[in-house]
Write a protein that holds these residues in place. Structure first.
Motif, short mmCIF file in Angstrom:
data_model
loop_
_atom_site.label_atom_id
_atom_site.label_comp_id
_atom_site.label_asym_id
_atom_site.label_seq_id
_atom_site.Cartn_x
_atom_site.Cartn_y
_atom_site.Cartn_z
N SER A 108 0.82 -1.22 0.00
CA SER A 108 0.00 0.00 0.00
C SER A 108 0.85 1.27 0.00
O SER A 108 0.35 2.34 -0.31
N ASN A 109 2.14 1.14 0.33
CA ASN A 109 3.03 2.29 0.31
C ASN A 109 4.00 2.26 -0.87
O ASN A 109 5.01 2.98 -0.88
N GLY A 110 3.69 1.43 -1.86
CA GLY A 110 4.50 1.39 -3.08
C GLY A 110 5.85 0.73 -2.91
O GLY A 110 6.79 1.02 -3.66
N LEU A 111 5.96 -0.16 -1.94
CA LEU A 111 7.25 -0.80 -1.67
C LEU A 111 7.20 -2.31 -1.94
O LEU A 111 7.99 -3.07 -1.37
N GLU A 112 6.28 -2.74 -2.80
CA GLU A 112 6.14 -4.16 -3.06
C GLU A 112 7.41 -4.79 -3.63
O GLU A 112 7.70 -5.95 -3.40
N HIS A 113 8.20 -3.99 -4.35
CA HIS A 113 9.44 -4.51 -4.93
C HIS A 113 10.51 -4.79 -3.86
O HIS A 113 11.49 -5.46 -4.14
N CYS A 114 10.31 -4.30 -2.64
CA CYS A 114 11.26 -4.55 -1.55
C CYS A 114 10.96 -5.86 -0.82
O CYS A 114 11.82 -6.37 -0.09
N ILE A 115 9.75 -6.39 -1.00
CA ILE A 115 9.34 -7.59 -0.26
C ILE A 115 10.28 -8.77 -0.50
O ILE A 115 10.74 -9.39 0.46
N PRO A 116 10.61 -9.12 -1.75
CA PRO A 116 11.51 -10.27 -1.96
C PRO A 116 12.86 -10.09 -1.28
O PRO A 116 13.40 -11.03 -0.69
N LEU A 117 13.39 -8.89 -1.33
CA LEU A 117 14.69 -8.62 -0.71
C LEU A 117 14.60 -8.76 0.82
O LEU A 117 15.47 -9.37 1.45
N LEU A 118 13.54 -8.22 1.39
CA LEU A 118 13.36 -8.32 2.85
C LEU A 118 13.13 -9.77 3.27
O LEU A 118 13.63 -10.21 4.32
N GLU A 119 12.41 -10.54 2.45
CA GLU A 119 12.20 -11.97 2.75
C GLU A 119 13.52 -12.72 2.66
O GLU A 119 13.84 -13.54 3.53
N GLU A 120 14.30 -12.43 1.62
CA GLU A 120 15.59 -13.10 1.42
C GLU A 120 16.53 -12.85 2.61
O GLU A 120 17.23 -13.75 3.07
N LYS A 121 16.51 -11.63 3.11
CA LYS A 121 17.39 -11.26 4.24
C LYS A 121 16.75 -11.59 5.59
O LYS A 121 17.30 -11.25 6.63
#
Length: 122
Positions: free
Chosen positions: A17-30
């Motif tokens: 909802s804050n336009g950060l969906e592209h960060c989700i895979p990176l945050l999951e990976e880390k």
């Protein structure tokens, strides 16, 4: 485990909802898809894990970062208390002798004391 999945889903929804969906895979990976972990992150931490866009880092800090406590109000309170005490001492007739003592000790010492008090209350 279900509660963890629910929290993860809420966090992903917040990111989307804050336009950060592209960060989700990176945050999951880390393994950083946790609100308490994200709350401890700094801008430098986000950059180190690969979030290169400054706007993304700023959004993440706004969403999860610690809220800085301002020190203006405590400083104003200390100044108001000092002013009140000085006015009271003036009307009691004691201010003149205290000023002579302060002159002897140095006004700089008084200023350092006032600033130290202000930062202790902030």
């Amino acid at each position: 485990m279900k509660n963890s999945d629910s929290n993860s889903a809420k966090l992903k929804s917040l990111l989307v909802s804050n336009g950060l969906e592209h960060c989700i895979p990176l945050l999951e990976e880390k393994k950083l898809l946790d609100k308490s972990l994200l709350a401890k992150m700094t801008e430098s931490d986000y950059e180190k894990i690969g979030i290169t866009e400054i706007s993304d880092r700023k959004k993440l800090l706004t969403l999860f970062g610690k809220k800085e406590k301002g020190c203006l109000i405590p400083i104003l309170i200390v100044i108001a208390i000092i002013a009140g005490v000085l006015i009271l001492l003036h009307y009691l007739g004691i201010l003149g002798s205290l000023v002579k003592i302060v002159e002897g000790a140095g006004l700089l010492l008084l200023l350092v004391f006032i600033l130290a008090c202000a930062f202790l209350f902030s």
